[in-house]
Motif scaffolding. Structure first.
Motif, PDB file in Angstrom:
ATOM      1  N   VAL A 132       0.633  -1.021   0.202  1.00 20.97           N
ATOM      2  CA  VAL A 132      -0.380   0.073   0.297  1.00 20.97           C
ATOM      3  C   VAL A 132       1.186   1.150  -0.195  1.00 20.97           C
ATOM      4  O   VAL A 132       0.436   2.118  -0.312  1.00 20.97           O
ATOM      5  CB  VAL A 132      -0.789   0.012   1.336  1.00 20.97           C
ATOM      6  CG1 VAL A 132      -1.445   1.118   1.271  1.00 20.97           C
ATOM      7  CG2 VAL A 132      -1.857  -1.101   1.052  1.00 20.97           C
ATOM      8  N   ILE A 133       2.076   1.072   0.329  1.00 22.58           N
ATOM      9  CA  ILE A 133       2.825   2.352   0.898  1.00 22.58           C
ATOM     10  C   ILE A 133       3.478   3.184  -0.280  1.00 22.58           C
ATOM     11  O   ILE A 133       2.726   4.399  -1.058  1.00 22.58           O
ATOM     12  CB  ILE A 133       3.438   2.337   1.456  1.00 22.58           C
ATOM     13  CG1 ILE A 133       2.956   2.155   3.163  1.00 22.58           C
ATOM     14  CG2 ILE A 133       4.940   3.167   1.438  1.00 22.58           C
ATOM     15  CD1 ILE A 133       4.505   1.713   4.501  1.00 22.58           C
ATOM     16  N   PRO A 134       3.212   2.102  -1.319  1.00 23.77           N
ATOM     17  CA  PRO A 134       4.132   2.585  -2.675  1.00 23.77           C
ATOM     18  C   PRO A 134       2.873   3.565  -3.173  1.00 23.77           C
ATOM     19  O   PRO A 134       2.917   4.171  -4.694  1.00 23.77           O
ATOM     20  CB  PRO A 134       4.285   1.411  -3.782  1.00 23.77           C
ATOM     21  CG  PRO A 134       4.966   0.849  -2.387  1.00 23.77           C
ATOM     22  CD  PRO A 134       4.350   0.837  -1.351  1.00 23.77           C
ATOM     23  N   LYS A 135       1.368   2.766  -3.181  1.00 31.02           N
ATOM     24  CA  LYS A 135       0.412   4.023  -3.957  1.00 31.02           C
ATOM     25  C   LYS A 135       0.052   5.202  -3.572  1.00 31.02           C
ATOM     26  O   LYS A 135      -0.357   5.814  -4.432  1.00 31.02           O
ATOM     27  CB  LYS A 135      -0.801   3.009  -3.574  1.00 31.02           C
ATOM     28  CG  LYS A 135      -0.571   1.727  -4.734  1.00 31.02           C
ATOM     29  CD  LYS A 135      -1.560   0.838  -3.754  1.00 31.02           C
ATOM     30  CE  LYS A 135      -1.616  -0.845  -4.602  1.00 31.02           C
ATOM     31  NZ  LYS A 135      -0.548  -1.982  -4.327  1.00 31.02           N
ATOM     32  N   ILE A 136       1.249   6.002  -2.510  1.00 29.86           N
ATOM     33  CA  ILE A 136       0.283   7.218  -1.824  1.00 29.86           C
ATOM     34  C   ILE A 136       1.607   7.848  -3.054  1.00 29.86           C
ATOM     35  O   ILE A 136       1.885   8.109  -3.414  1.00 29.86           O
ATOM     36  CB  ILE A 136       1.696   7.674  -0.754  1.00 29.86           C
ATOM     37  CG1 ILE A 136       0.600   6.278   0.715  1.00 29.86           C
ATOM     38  CG2 ILE A 136       1.437   8.560  -0.193  1.00 29.86           C
ATOM     39  CD1 ILE A 136       1.687   6.495   1.289  1.00 29.86           C
ATOM     40  N   PRO A 137       0.517   9.392  -2.985  1.00 28.51           N
ATOM     41  CA  PRO A 137       0.986   9.875  -4.748  1.00 28.51           C
ATOM     42  C   PRO A 137       2.095  10.733  -4.014  1.00 28.51           C
ATOM     43  O   PRO A 137       2.123  10.842  -5.560  1.00 28.51           O
ATOM     44  CB  PRO A 137      -0.979  11.302  -4.278  1.00 28.51           C
ATOM     45  CG  PRO A 137      -2.186   9.886  -3.704  1.00 28.51           C
ATOM     46  CD  PRO A 137      -1.399   9.075  -2.762  1.00 28.51           C
ATOM     47  N   GLY A 138       2.043  10.998  -3.278  1.00 24.08           N
ATOM     48  CA  GLY A 138       3.252  11.906  -2.720  1.00 24.08           C
ATOM     49  C   GLY A 138       4.233  10.727  -2.816  1.00 24.08           C
ATOM     50  O   GLY A 138       5.450  11.276  -3.180  1.00 24.08           O
ATOM     51  N   LEU A 139       4.735   9.080  -3.254  1.00 25.03           N
ATOM     52  CA  LEU A 139       5.323   8.666  -3.569  1.00 25.03           C
ATOM     53  C   LEU A 139       5.181   8.413  -5.225  1.00 25.03           C
ATOM     54  O   LEU A 139       6.542   7.439  -5.506  1.00 25.03           O
ATOM     55  CB  LEU A 139       5.343   7.878  -2.787  1.00 25.03           C
ATOM     56  CG  LEU A 139       5.776   7.305  -1.290  1.00 25.03           C
ATOM     57  CD1 LEU A 139       5.567   5.988  -0.640  1.00 25.03           C
ATOM     58  CD2 LEU A 139       7.227   7.925  -1.166  1.00 25.03           C
ATOM     59  N   TYR A 140       4.867   9.185  -5.643  1.00 25.69           N
ATOM     60  CA  TYR A 140       4.796   9.147  -7.768  1.00 25.69           C
ATOM     61  C   TYR A 140       6.318   8.866  -7.589  1.00 25.69           C
ATOM     62  O   TYR A 140       6.688  10.774  -7.702  1.00 25.69           O
ATOM     63  CB  TYR A 140       3.999   9.549  -8.010  1.00 25.69           C
ATOM     64  CG  TYR A 140       3.596  10.149  -9.775  1.00 25.69           C
ATOM     65  CD1 TYR A 140       2.639   8.437 -10.178  1.00 25.69           C
ATOM     66  CD2 TYR A 140       4.556  10.846 -10.900  1.00 25.69           C
ATOM     67  CE1 TYR A 140       2.657   8.834 -11.593  1.00 25.69           C
ATOM     68  CE2 TYR A 140       4.839  10.367 -11.455  1.00 25.69           C
ATOM     69  CZ  TYR A 140       3.959   9.606 -12.316  1.00 25.69           C
ATOM     70  OH  TYR A 140       3.306   9.555 -13.828  1.00 25.69           O
ATOM     71  N   GLY A 141       7.006   8.567  -8.702  1.00 26.12           N
ATOM     72  CA  GLY A 141       7.942   8.444  -8.934  1.00 26.12           C
ATOM     73  C   GLY A 141       9.580   8.704  -8.167  1.00 26.12           C
ATOM     74  O   GLY A 141      10.301   8.779  -8.841  1.00 26.12           O
ATOM     75  N   VAL A 142       9.186   8.083  -6.965  1.00 28.70           N
ATOM     76  CA  VAL A 142      10.426   8.187  -5.396  1.00 28.70           C
ATOM     77  C   VAL A 142      10.574   6.749  -6.213  1.00 28.70           C
ATOM     78  O   VAL A 142       9.873   5.905  -5.607  1.00 28.70           O
ATOM     79  CB  VAL A 142      10.160   8.642  -4.306  1.00 28.70           C
ATOM     80  CG1 VAL A 142      10.416   9.042  -3.074  1.00 28.70           C
ATOM     81  CG2 VAL A 142       8.748  10.525  -4.683  1.00 28.70           C
ATOM     82  N   ARG A 143      12.051   6.766  -5.280  1.00 27.33           N
ATOM     83  CA  ARG A 143      12.893   5.602  -6.128  1.00 27.33           C
ATOM     84  C   ARG A 143      13.943   5.855  -4.651  1.00 27.33           C
ATOM     85  O   ARG A 143      14.883   6.646  -4.737  1.00 27.33           O
ATOM     86  CB  ARG A 143      13.664   5.876  -6.846  1.00 27.33           C
ATOM     87  CG  ARG A 143      13.091   6.033  -8.456  1.00 27.33           C
ATOM     88  CD  ARG A 143      12.617   4.556  -8.708  1.00 27.33           C
ATOM     89  NE  ARG A 143      11.883   4.470  -9.860  1.00 27.33           N
ATOM     90  CZ  ARG A 143      10.942   4.677 -10.297  1.00 27.33           C
ATOM     91  NH1 ARG A 143      10.105   4.051  -9.161  1.00 27.33           N
ATOM     92  NH2 ARG A 143      10.025   4.389 -11.409  1.00 27.33           N
ATOM     93  N   LEU A 144      12.832   4.965  -3.407  1.00 27.57           N
ATOM     94  CA  LEU A 144      13.915   5.498  -1.537  1.00 27.57           C
ATOM     95  C   LEU A 144      15.420   4.800  -1.745  1.00 27.57           C
ATOM     96  O   LEU A 144      15.591   3.990  -2.685  1.00 27.57           O
ATOM     97  CB  LEU A 144      13.012   4.955  -0.899  1.00 27.57           C
ATOM     98  CG  LEU A 144      11.555   4.886  -0.675  1.00 27.57           C
ATOM     99  CD1 LEU A 144      10.491   4.399   0.091  1.00 27.57           C
ATOM    100  CD2 LEU A 144      11.793   6.765  -0.108  1.00 27.57           C
ATOM    101  N   PHE A 145      16.066   5.995  -1.314  1.00 29.81           N
ATOM    102  CA  PHE A 145      18.121   5.518  -1.431  1.00 29.81           C
ATOM    103  C   PHE A 145      18.054   4.855  -2.767  1.00 29.81           C
ATOM    104  O   PHE A 145      19.337   3.983  -2.784  1.00 29.81           O
ATOM    105  CB  PHE A 145      18.344   4.172  -0.914  1.00 29.81           C
ATOM    106  CG  PHE A 145      17.050   4.188   0.780  1.00 29.81           C
ATOM    107  CD1 PHE A 145      17.978   5.412   2.525  1.00 29.81           C
ATOM    108  CD2 PHE A 145      16.276   3.210   1.561  1.00 29.81           C
ATOM    109  CE1 PHE A 145      16.964   4.632   3.318  1.00 29.81           C
ATOM    110  CE2 PHE A 145      15.281   3.774   2.411  1.00 29.81           C
ATOM    111  CZ  PHE A 145      15.910   4.653   3.527  1.00 29.81           C
TER     112      PHE A 145
END
Length: 150
Positions: A132-145
């Motif tokens: 579910v967390i990767p579906k948060i709109p604020g994480l669109y296109g974000v690559r953690l680390f």
């Protein structure tokens, strides 16, 4: 209502096909029944494994693999995950909301069938977060680390 999807990328339209939600639930049911066929697994373990498999497949197919399985006219989709391609227009239609709600529904069913056992709960919660967390709109296109950047 006119289609708001790009014709050049069929990767954006498969989710709106007839029977998608039915197929999705059928796939979860098949996985669950296959896991139930193993006599050495308890019902609690099977529900936790069903949630785990569902969340892992959901994460891998929607948030890890990039590109399109179809030949597309645009090269932009090669650097986007499936979820990023589906939500490129920033609209959450009924099918995208379903993709957000489905892991939560499976989580609640798994937690109920494990009788709220704390070990099973933590395992199920961790895999729910993965789905579910990767579906948060604020994480669109974000690559953690920087993971999965290329």
């Amino acid at each position: 209502m006119a289609l708001k999807y790009s014709v050049s990328n069929p990767n954006e339209t498969w989710i709106n096909s007839n029977g998608f939600i039915l197929f999705y639930f059928f796939a979860i049911l098949v996985v669950h029944l296959v896991l139930l066929s193993f006599p050495f697994l308890s019902t609690e373990s099977v529900w936790t494994l069903t949630n785990t498999v569902h969340s892992l497949v959901n994460f891998l197919l929607l948030h890890w693999y990039k590109g399109a399985p179809f030949v597309t006219m645009d090269q932009e989709s090669d650097s986007k995950t499936q979820w990023e391609q589906l939500t490129a227009n920033n609209e959450l239609d009924i099918y995208k909301r379903f993709l957000i709600a489905a892991p939560i529904i499976v989580f609640f069913i798994a937690v109920a069938y494990t009788h709220y056992n704390s070990v099973h709960f933590l395992i199920n919660l961790a895999f729910l977060a993965l789905a579910v967390i990767p579906k948060i709109p604020g994480l669109y296109g974000v690559r953690l680390f920087g993971i999965n950047r290329y």
